[in-house]
Write a protein that holds these residues in place. Structure first.
Motif, PDB file in Angstrom:
ATOM      1  N   SER A 178     -13.337  -0.847  -6.309  1.00  0.00           N
ATOM      2  CA  SER A 178     -14.579  -0.947  -5.552  1.00  0.00           C
ATOM      3  C   SER A 178     -15.620  -1.759  -6.311  1.00  0.00           C
ATOM      4  CB  SER A 178     -15.135   0.459  -5.278  1.00  0.00           C
ATOM      5  OG  SER A 178     -15.627   1.032  -6.486  1.00  0.00           O
ATOM      6  N   VAL A 179     -16.725  -2.043  -5.638  1.00  0.00           N
ATOM      7  CA  VAL A 179     -17.844  -2.734  -6.282  1.00  0.00           C
ATOM      8  C   VAL A 179     -18.356  -1.925  -7.466  1.00  0.00           C
ATOM      9  CG1 VAL A 179     -20.230  -3.493  -5.938  1.00  0.00           C
ATOM     10  CG2 VAL A 179     -18.509  -3.958  -4.171  1.00  0.00           C
ATOM     11  N   ALA A 180     -18.297  -0.603  -7.360  1.00  0.00           N
ATOM     12  CA  ALA A 180     -18.768   0.272  -8.434  1.00  0.00           C
ATOM     13  C   ALA A 180     -17.779   0.382  -9.591  1.00  0.00           C
ATOM     14  CB  ALA A 180     -19.056   1.663  -7.878  1.00  0.00           C
ATOM     15  N   GLY A 181     -16.587  -0.197  -9.423  1.00  0.00           N
ATOM     16  CA  GLY A 181     -15.582  -0.132 -10.485  1.00  0.00           C
ATOM     17  C   GLY A 181     -14.628   1.029 -10.379  1.00  0.00           C
ATOM     18  N   ASP A 182     -14.728   1.822  -9.305  1.00  0.00           N
ATOM     19  CA  ASP A 182     -13.761   2.897  -9.088  1.00  0.00           C
ATOM     20  C   ASP A 182     -12.421   2.305  -8.658  1.00  0.00           C
ATOM     21  OD1 ASP A 182     -15.675   4.887  -9.592  1.00  0.00           O
ATOM     22  OD2 ASP A 182     -16.365   4.838  -7.518  1.00  0.00           O
ATOM     23  N   VAL A 183     -11.341   2.962  -9.061  1.00  0.00           N
ATOM     24  CA  VAL A 183      -9.993   2.494  -8.746  1.00  0.00           C
ATOM     25  C   VAL A 183      -9.224   3.600  -8.040  1.00  0.00           C
ATOM     26  CG1 VAL A 183      -7.786   1.702  -9.708  1.00  0.00           C
ATOM     27  CG2 VAL A 183      -9.936   0.849 -10.658  1.00  0.00           C
ATOM     28  N   ALA A 184      -8.483   3.249  -7.009  1.00  0.00           N
ATOM     29  CA  ALA A 184      -7.604   4.192  -6.311  1.00  0.00           C
ATOM     30  C   ALA A 184      -6.239   3.539  -6.156  1.00  0.00           C
ATOM     31  CB  ALA A 184      -8.176   4.567  -4.940  1.00  0.00           C
ATOM     32  N   ILE A 185      -5.192   4.289  -6.489  1.00  0.00           N
ATOM     33  CA  ILE A 185      -3.821   3.779  -6.440  1.00  0.00           C
ATOM     34  C   ILE A 185      -3.047   4.533  -5.369  1.00  0.00           C
ATOM     35  CG2 ILE A 185      -1.771   3.198  -7.790  1.00  0.00           C
ATOM     36  CD1 ILE A 185      -4.297   2.062  -9.035  1.00  0.00           C
ATOM     37  N   PHE A 186      -2.406   3.801  -4.483  1.00  0.00           N
ATOM     38  CA  PHE A 186      -1.537   4.428  -3.491  1.00  0.00           C
ATOM     39  C   PHE A 186      -0.235   4.877  -4.167  1.00  0.00           C
ATOM     40  CE2 PHE A 186      -4.499   2.168  -0.897  1.00  0.00           C
ATOM     41  CZ  PHE A 186      -4.544   2.850   0.314  1.00  0.00           C
ATOM     42  N   PRO A 187       0.526   5.769  -3.537  1.00  0.00           N
ATOM     43  CA  PRO A 187       1.800   6.203  -4.134  1.00  0.00           C
ATOM     44  C   PRO A 187       2.706   5.013  -4.439  1.00  0.00           C
ATOM     45  CG  PRO A 187       1.221   7.612  -2.278  1.00  0.00           C
ATOM     46  CD  PRO A 187       0.244   6.485  -2.270  1.00  0.00           C
ATOM     47  N   ILE A 188       3.366   5.060  -5.593  1.00  0.00           N
ATOM     48  CA  ILE A 188       4.330   4.017  -5.963  1.00  0.00           C
ATOM     49  C   ILE A 188       5.483   4.051  -4.965  1.00  0.00           C
ATOM     50  CG2 ILE A 188       5.850   3.132  -7.761  1.00  0.00           C
ATOM     51  CD1 ILE A 188       2.883   3.051  -8.508  1.00  0.00           C
ATOM     52  N   VAL A 189       5.926   2.872  -4.522  1.00  0.00           N
ATOM     53  CA  VAL A 189       6.997   2.791  -3.526  1.00  0.00           C
ATOM     54  C   VAL A 189       8.177   1.999  -4.075  1.00  0.00           C
ATOM     55  CG1 VAL A 189       5.364   2.929  -1.619  1.00  0.00           C
ATOM     56  CG2 VAL A 189       6.108   0.677  -2.442  1.00  0.00           C
ATOM     57  N   GLU A 190       9.342   2.237  -3.493  1.00  0.00           N
ATOM     58  CA  GLU A 190      10.521   1.421  -3.768  1.00  0.00           C
ATOM     59  C   GLU A 190      10.648   0.370  -2.671  1.00  0.00           C
ATOM     60  OE1 GLU A 190      15.405   1.695  -4.251  1.00  0.00           O
ATOM     61  OE2 GLU A 190      14.218   3.535  -4.047  1.00  0.00           O
ATOM     62  N   THR A 191      10.894  -0.860  -3.055  1.00  0.00           N
ATOM     63  CA  THR A 191      11.116  -1.922  -2.084  1.00  0.00           C
ATOM     64  C   THR A 191      12.558  -2.389  -2.177  1.00  0.00           C
ATOM     65  OG1 THR A 191      10.462  -3.717  -3.572  1.00  0.00           O
ATOM     66  CG2 THR A 191       8.713  -2.655  -2.308  1.00  0.00           C
ATOM     67  N   VAL A 192      13.141  -2.677  -1.045  1.00  0.00           N
ATOM     68  CA  VAL A 192      14.522  -3.157  -0.990  1.00  0.00           C
ATOM     69  C   VAL A 192      14.488  -4.578  -0.440  1.00  0.00           C
ATOM     70  CG1 VAL A 192      16.824  -2.790  -0.039  1.00  0.00           C
ATOM     71  CG2 VAL A 192      15.389  -0.820  -0.635  1.00  0.00           C
ATOM     72  N   GLN A 193      14.937  -5.525  -1.272  1.00  0.00           N
ATOM     73  CA  GLN A 193      14.881  -6.938  -0.925  1.00  0.00           C
ATOM     74  C   GLN A 193      16.287  -7.465  -0.604  1.00  0.00           C
ATOM     75  OE1 GLN A 193      11.640  -8.276  -1.455  1.00  0.00           O
ATOM     76  NE2 GLN A 193      10.947  -6.329  -2.303  1.00  0.00           N
ATOM     77  N   GLU A 194      16.331  -8.386   0.322  1.00  0.00           N
ATOM     78  CA  GLU A 194      17.547  -9.157   0.586  1.00  0.00           C
ATOM     79  C   GLU A 194      17.154 -10.622   0.652  1.00  0.00           C
ATOM     80  OE1 GLU A 194      19.751  -7.766   3.962  1.00  0.00           O
ATOM     81  OE2 GLU A 194      19.501  -5.641   3.416  1.00  0.00           O
ATOM     82  N   ASP A 195      17.792 -11.450  -0.175  1.00  0.00           N
ATOM     83  CA  ASP A 195      17.439 -12.872  -0.257  1.00  0.00           C
ATOM     84  C   ASP A 195      15.954 -13.049  -0.548  1.00  0.00           C
ATOM     85  OD1 ASP A 195      20.079 -13.665   0.298  1.00  0.00           O
ATOM     86  OD2 ASP A 195      19.719 -13.455   2.453  1.00  0.00           O
ATOM     87  N   GLN A 196      15.436 -12.207  -1.460  1.00  0.00           N
ATOM     88  CA  GLN A 196      14.046 -12.244  -1.902  1.00  0.00           C
ATOM     89  C   GLN A 196      13.040 -11.946  -0.793  1.00  0.00           C
ATOM     90  OE1 GLN A 196      16.060 -15.341  -3.124  1.00  0.00           O
ATOM     91  NE2 GLN A 196      16.728 -13.608  -4.366  1.00  0.00           N
ATOM     92  N   VAL A 197      13.485 -11.329   0.294  1.00  0.00           N
ATOM     93  CA  VAL A 197      12.599 -10.916   1.381  1.00  0.00           C
ATOM     94  C   VAL A 197      12.659  -9.399   1.501  1.00  0.00           C
ATOM     95  CG1 VAL A 197      12.084 -11.093   3.846  1.00  0.00           C
ATOM     96  CG2 VAL A 197      12.983 -13.080   2.615  1.00  0.00           C
TER      97      VAL A 197
END
Length: 397
Positions: free
Chosen positions: A207-226
């Protein structure tokens, strides 16, 4: 997690948001803007682009057109970005005249070129794969392609690569020489091939105030870099998730940015965590948040750039799986029958971007299915089974 409660709309400081780009990311900001009482003004080249029907106003022009951005600036309080395909030098002139860009242009400058990006991450003490610049030095003969990264190696375009475009897994020196020659020997990036155990991602907001919020870490599955699917939350050890959370905070604070960033990671078999790439904007790996989180990444980005407190990024269910609906042929169709089948899956939500033409690999929409299971192994198995069901319908497997 540093999260501030929601405040009344009447205390908002910026209410007119300009977005350079009018694709699906800007389209998904539209609903969040409406809910927050904000006006979205988009700069995009075509009246048929997804965000246009949902924008309060539109500047129809190429996203690199700084003159059009100057017009955009007259209609809004702050300008943000849907993608990185911008003329940074031209926008810097506007910034010097008082136009407010978030993220700030000085923070974007070292991120738009992928070689410069890795240099910036390394300088911030963030772990990255080994890399080198591939640059032709004078002469008309065959260029020197010697490097110290071994084979296979990853060859990347330094600018304008996305959804796997401009990224190549190179098995040997002969293929490297042939591939580089095909593009006319432009400066490119060589990155070591990481035999990862999983690909992971984090959506982080500051945020503008410098607060940080992190969403849950996710696993991504790629095929041909997509990216084909995203599973939230990732079934990983708590210390690995904590390390990625810390990296995200270091990155956003080190760059002194405002807004949402997408951060892609490799998790190796021996437990190392490396940052592959970052995107200074909302990201495909965070689309699940529209349906699965208390605050979506799109609302979070608008909150950040408008000077509002960040919302709660926590899951409001056990987990979720998001599957991209990618084009697999050249056609004109709204795929209504398939979308109806997908919508019939229990706890599924289909998001269709309204694009009029399909082509192989084009992102036409996505479907998110919420999952109740709290047990990580059961949730992972259920997510994978749902993803296979979605893909069987969509690709008619």
């Amino acid at each position: 997690m540093n999260v501030t409660p929601v405040i009344p709309r009447s205390t908002q400081t910026l209410t007119r948001v300009g977005v350079i780009g009018g694709g699906q990311l800007a389209w998904m900001m539209g609903g969040a803007a409406r809910d927050l009482g904000l006006s979205l003004i988009v700069q995009t080249p075509h009246g048929s682009d997804p965000a246009v029907p949902f924008a309060a106003d539109t500047v129809l022009a190429a996203i690199e057109d700084a003159g059009a951005t100057a017009e955009l600036a007259k209609r809004c309080d702050v300008i943000t970005f849907e993608n990185e395909f911008i003329d940074l030098d031209a926008l810097s002139v506007l910034a010097q005249s008082g136009v407010c860009f978030r993220p700030r242009l000085e923070a974007l400058a070292p991120l738009l070129d992928k070689f410069d990006q890795l240099c910036q991450l390394r300088d911030l003490g963030i772990p990255v794969p080994r890399f080198e610049a591939l640059t032709r030095v004078g002469g008309d003969g065959d260029p020197d392609i010697d490097h110290g990264l071994g084979y296979p190696v990853v060859l990347k375009a330094r600018r304008h690569g996305y959804d796997g475009q401009g990224t190549f897994i190179i098995p040997d020196a002969e293929t490297l020489a042939r591939t580089w020659a095909k593009f006319g020997y432009p400066p490119m990036l060589l990155q070591e091939f990481v035999p990862f155990e999983r690909e992971l991602a984090a959506i982080a907001a500051r945020s503008v105030a410098g607060d940080v919020a992190i969403f849950p870490i996710v696993e991504t599955v790629q095929e041909d870099q997509v990216c084909h699917r995203v599973i939230a939350p990732a079934n990983i050890a708590a210390d690995a998730a904590a390390s990625m959370d810390a990296i995200a905070r270091t990155l956003l604070k080190g760059l002194d940015v405002v807004g949402v960033f997408g951060i892609e990671f490799f998790l190796t078999a021996d437990g190392r965590i490396l940052v592959n790439e970052i995107a200074p904007r909302t990201h495909n790996s965070g689309h699940f948040s529209l349906d699965a989180c208390e605050t979506s990444q799109f609302e979070q980005h608008l909150r950040a750039v408008c000077g509002l407190p960040l919302g709660n990024p926590s899951l409001k269910c056990g987990g979720a799986v998001m599957v991209n609906l990618l084009g697999f042929e050249f056609a004109k169709s709204d795929d209504l029958q398939k979308r109806e089948q997908l919508a019939a899956i229990p706890r599924a939500k289909v998001h269709w971007y309204g694009k009029t033409e399909s082509r192989p690999g084009r992102k036409l929409g996505h479907v998110t299915v919420l999952i109740d299971a709290d047990n990580p192994d059961i949730r992972q198995a259920e997510a994978e089974a749902i993803a296979r069901r979605v893909e069987a319908i969509w690709y008619e497997k």
